[in-house]
Design a protein around this motif. Structure first.
Motif, mmCIF file in Angstrom:
data_model
loop_
_atom_site.group_PDB
_atom_site.id
_atom_site.type_symbol
_atom_site.label_atom_id
_atom_site.label_comp_id
_atom_site.label_asym_id
_atom_site.label_seq_id
_atom_site.Cartn_x
_atom_site.Cartn_y
_atom_site.Cartn_z
ATOM 1 N N ILE A 1 0.824 -1.214 0.000
ATOM 2 C CA ILE A 1 0.000 0.000 0.000
ATOM 3 C C ILE A 1 0.856 1.262 0.000
ATOM 4 N N GLU A 2 1.793 1.346 0.925
ATOM 5 C CA GLU A 2 2.597 2.565 1.038
ATOM 6 C C GLU A 2 3.478 2.763 -0.185
ATOM 7 N N THR A 3 3.970 1.687 -0.762
ATOM 8 C CA THR A 3 4.783 1.797 -1.966
ATOM 9 C C THR A 3 3.958 2.317 -3.138
ATOM 10 N N LEU A 4 2.718 1.819 -3.258
ATOM 11 C CA LEU A 4 1.867 2.206 -4.380
ATOM 12 C C LEU A 4 1.311 3.617 -4.241
ATOM 13 N N LEU A 5 0.951 4.004 -3.016
ATOM 14 C CA LEU A 5 0.297 5.298 -2.810
ATOM 15 C C LEU A 5 1.223 6.374 -2.263
ATOM 16 N N GLY A 6 2.291 5.948 -1.612
ATOM 17 C CA GLY A 6 3.173 6.917 -0.948
ATOM 18 C C GLY A 6 2.746 7.205 0.472
ATOM 19 N N TYR A 7 1.702 6.550 0.947
ATOM 20 C CA TYR A 7 1.172 6.713 2.300
ATOM 21 C C TYR A 7 0.272 5.527 2.573
ATOM 22 N N SER A 8 -0.203 5.421 3.809
ATOM 23 C CA SER A 8 -1.100 4.311 4.166
ATOM 24 C C SER A 8 -2.095 4.766 5.218
ATOM 25 N N HIS A 9 -3.352 4.399 5.029
ATOM 26 C CA HIS A 9 -4.388 4.615 6.038
ATOM 27 C C HIS A 9 -4.684 3.332 6.810
ATOM 28 N N GLY A 10 -3.859 2.310 6.592
ATOM 29 C CA GLY A 10 -4.072 1.032 7.243
ATOM 30 C C GLY A 10 -4.013 -0.096 6.235
ATOM 31 N N THR A 11 -3.890 -1.316 6.737
ATOM 32 C CA THR A 11 -3.733 -2.469 5.843
ATOM 33 C C THR A 11 -5.051 -2.944 5.247
ATOM 34 N N GLU A 12 -6.178 -2.493 5.804
ATOM 35 C CA GLU A 12 -7.495 -2.923 5.324
ATOM 36 C C GLU A 12 -8.136 -1.822 4.490
ATOM 37 N N VAL A 13 -8.829 -2.211 3.436
ATOM 38 C CA VAL A 13 -9.638 -1.249 2.687
ATOM 39 C C VAL A 13 -10.930 -0.979 3.449
ATOM 40 N N VAL A 14 -11.536 -2.030 4.003
ATOM 41 C CA VAL A 14 -12.681 -1.887 4.914
ATOM 42 C C VAL A 14 -12.388 -2.739 6.137
ATOM 43 N N HIS A 15 -12.273 -2.099 7.288
ATOM 44 C CA HIS A 15 -11.983 -2.837 8.514
ATOM 45 C C HIS A 15 -13.239 -3.594 8.965
ATOM 46 N N ARG A 16 -13.038 -4.740 9.593
ATOM 47 C CA ARG A 16 -14.177 -5.570 10.006
ATOM 48 C C ARG A 16 -15.111 -4.852 10.968
ATOM 49 N N ASP A 17 -14.599 -3.903 11.763
ATOM 50 C CA ASP A 17 -15.464 -3.148 12.672
ATOM 51 C C ASP A 17 -16.342 -2.157 11.920
ATOM 52 N N ASP A 18 -15.972 -1.848 10.675
ATOM 53 C CA ASP A 18 -16.730 -0.902 9.852
ATOM 54 C C ASP A 18 -17.490 -1.611 8.749
ATOM 55 N N LEU A 19 -17.792 -2.891 8.950
ATOM 56 C CA LEU A 19 -18.394 -3.701 7.904
ATOM 57 C C LEU A 19 -19.561 -4.501 8.464
ATOM 58 N N ALA A 20 -20.652 -4.558 7.708
ATOM 59 C CA ALA A 20 -21.814 -5.358 8.105
ATOM 60 C C ALA A 20 -22.240 -6.230 6.932
ATOM 61 N N ASN A 21 -22.384 -7.529 7.189
ATOM 62 C CA ASN A 21 -22.820 -8.451 6.144
ATOM 63 C C ASN A 21 -24.288 -8.224 5.819
ATOM 64 N N MET A 22 -24.615 -8.335 4.545
ATOM 65 C CA MET A 22 -26.010 -8.209 4.123
ATOM 66 C C MET A 22 -26.775 -9.467 4.515
ATOM 67 N N PRO A 23 -28.082 -9.340 4.790
ATOM 68 C CA PRO A 23 -28.880 -10.527 5.089
ATOM 69 C C PRO A 23 -28.830 -11.523 3.942
ATOM 70 N N ASP A 24 -29.056 -12.791 4.249
ATOM 71 C CA ASP A 24 -29.011 -13.848 3.237
ATOM 72 C C ASP A 24 -30.121 -13.689 2.206
ATOM 73 N N ARG A 25 -29.876 -14.314 1.040
ATOM 74 C CA ARG A 25 -30.864 -14.435 -0.040
ATOM 75 C C ARG A 25 -31.293 -13.094 -0.616
ATOM 76 N N LEU A 26 -30.373 -12.132 -0.642
ATOM 77 C CA LEU A 26 -30.686 -10.865 -1.308
ATOM 78 C C LEU A 26 -30.644 -11.039 -2.825
ATOM 79 N N GLU A 27 -31.437 -10.239 -3.500
ATOM 80 C CA GLU A 27 -31.390 -10.247 -4.958
ATOM 81 C C GLU A 27 -30.080 -9.622 -5.438
ATOM 82 N N PRO A 28 -29.639 -9.924 -6.647
ATOM 83 C CA PRO A 28 -28.435 -9.281 -7.173
ATOM 84 C C PRO A 28 -28.576 -7.777 -7.184
ATOM 85 N N ALA A 29 -27.436 -7.077 -7.062
ATOM 86 C CA ALA A 29 -27.446 -5.611 -7.061
ATOM 87 C C ALA A 29 -27.936 -5.116 -8.418
ATOM 88 N N ALA A 30 -28.592 -3.965 -8.382
ATOM 89 C CA ALA A 30 -29.116 -3.393 -9.632
ATOM 90 C C ALA A 30 -27.979 -2.863 -10.476
#
Length: 385
Positions: A356-385
């Motif tokens: 990350i730091e090599t590609l961008l020259g900086y880093s906001h962390g190793t995760e693009v979305v941290h697990r604490d900032d992520l919620a799984n969608m309920p099961d059996r959802l229709e495909p995204a529009a």
């Protein structure tokens, strides 16, 4: 009636990180300067908490009162916003100096404004600063930046600021120290039959009606603002404890996990509140497309989204925006707060976190979305529009 005798000791909720709000009335005599009289025990509580592996963020009033005392007779010359801002500016250094004199650890001042908290990138930067200070074993002392805030953008009072900070740093508990020992069924100064309330499941209109009068001479808040703060904290899944910061025994009991005051429970757990918000808050138009391996990892609920599992970023979202996470078949997998902007995610897609730091020259962390900032969608959802 001896109302204090009716205050039974109760256990505090288990906590690892707390926000402690200390009001002006505990730090400054009416019209006088700052005093360590009550602050000393509160500083001792923070030191004891730290010794037991806990973290405390301090939200401290007192700057305006300290500045007013420095101005002496001229303090009455102006009560408008400009005069208050000048007094806050004069009083910030003595207020921080008071806490530093009572702490063996370094004290760091953090001034926040409404703009810092409504702008997502500045919100994330404020969060990163506070968490960084805690990681360094410093004592963050937060206050509203009265010297630059304007009336229409002021946070209003440090009770509500403390609730916002509690959510900002993912605190487990909000502690509000004041010159009253609990919430009462009525104003105990006017009604001798008023009795203390040990616990409340949530802040209700009936509870708010018991709040009584406004604040002290040197402060801006009162019991109503404390309940407003408890309501905000509760919405984030954080319980609130109200107690008498003047009573040394009460403060010392906190260090032993015991509360002599009022405990207001959160109607939901912190994670439930956060996950609900992530699932239902309006999202940006951005989406992150991931491969099957990343989709399987996220489905277990304990993984963060790393760059290696990303196929593409769609839309022009910014760092901190809420985005949809979809798989190669357009199925919604999760929603989360991206630590990187869309243009950055495109550069990171498929690469290892250590790049990350090599590609961008900086880093906001190793995760693009941290697990604490992520919620799984309920099961059996229709495909995204």
């Amino acid at each position: 009636m001896n109302t204090r005798s009716a205050l039974l000791e109760q256990s505090l909720p288990t906590w690892r990180r707390a926000v402690l709000k200390v009001g002006s009335n505990l730090l400054a005599a009416d019209g006088g300067g700052l005093t360590p009289r009550f602050a000393e025990a509160l500083a001792g509580f923070m030191a004891s908490s730290h010794a037991h592996g806990r973290q405390v963020v301090l939200v401290s009033s007192g700057a305006v009162a300290a500045g007013r005392a420095l101005l002496h007779a001229r303090a009455s010359a102006g009560r408008d916003l400009a005069a208050r801002q000048a007094m806050a500016s004069l009083g910030q250094a003595p207020m921080i100096g008071l806490w530093q004199s009572l702490s063996a650890r370094p004290v760091a001042q953090v001034l926040l404004t409404h703009d810092d908290l409504r702008n997502r990138r500045r919100y994330l930067n404020a969060r990163a600063t506070l968490l960084g200070l805690l990681a360094l074993d410093a004592v963050p002392v937060v206050n509203e930046n009265d010297t630059v805030a304007v009336d229409e953008l002021k946070l209003g009072d440090n009770d509500n600021l403390a609730a916002i900070v509690a959510a900002l740093v993912d605190a487990d508990l909000l502690l509000i120290a004041s010159d009253v020992d609990a919430l009462y069924t009525a104003d105990p100064r006017r009604d001798p039959a008023a009795t203390p309330i040990a616990q409340a499941d949530a802040v209700t209109p009936a509870l708010m009606a018991m709040a009584g009068g406004s604040g002290s001479i040197v402060g801006t808040g009162g019991m109503r603002t404390k309940l407003e703060a408890a309501e905000k904290a509760g919405a984030a899944g954080i319980p609130t404890a109200l107690f008498d910061g003047r009573n040394t025994a009460t403060v010392q009991a906190l260090a032993q996990g015991q509360l002599r005051g009022t405990l207001i429970h959160a109607p939901h757990t912190r994670m439930q509140a956060r996950k609900y918000w992530l699932l239902h808050a309006p999202a940006s138009s951005g989406r992150i497309r991931i491969d099957a391996g990343a989709a399987r990892a996220l489905s277990h609920g304990h993984a963060s989204l790393l760059p290696g599992g990303i196929l593409a970023a769609e839309g022009e979202f910014q760092r901190g925006d809420l985005v949809e996470i979809i798989d190669a078949n357009e199925r919604r997998i999760a929603r989360g707060l991206s630590q990187y902007a869309a243009v950055e995610v495109r550069r990171l897609a498929g690469r290892h976190s250590r790049e990350i730091e090599t590609l961008l020259g900086y880093s906001h962390g190793t995760e693009v979305v941290h697990r604490d900032d992520l919620a799984n969608m309920p099961d059996r959802l229709e495909p995204a529009a």
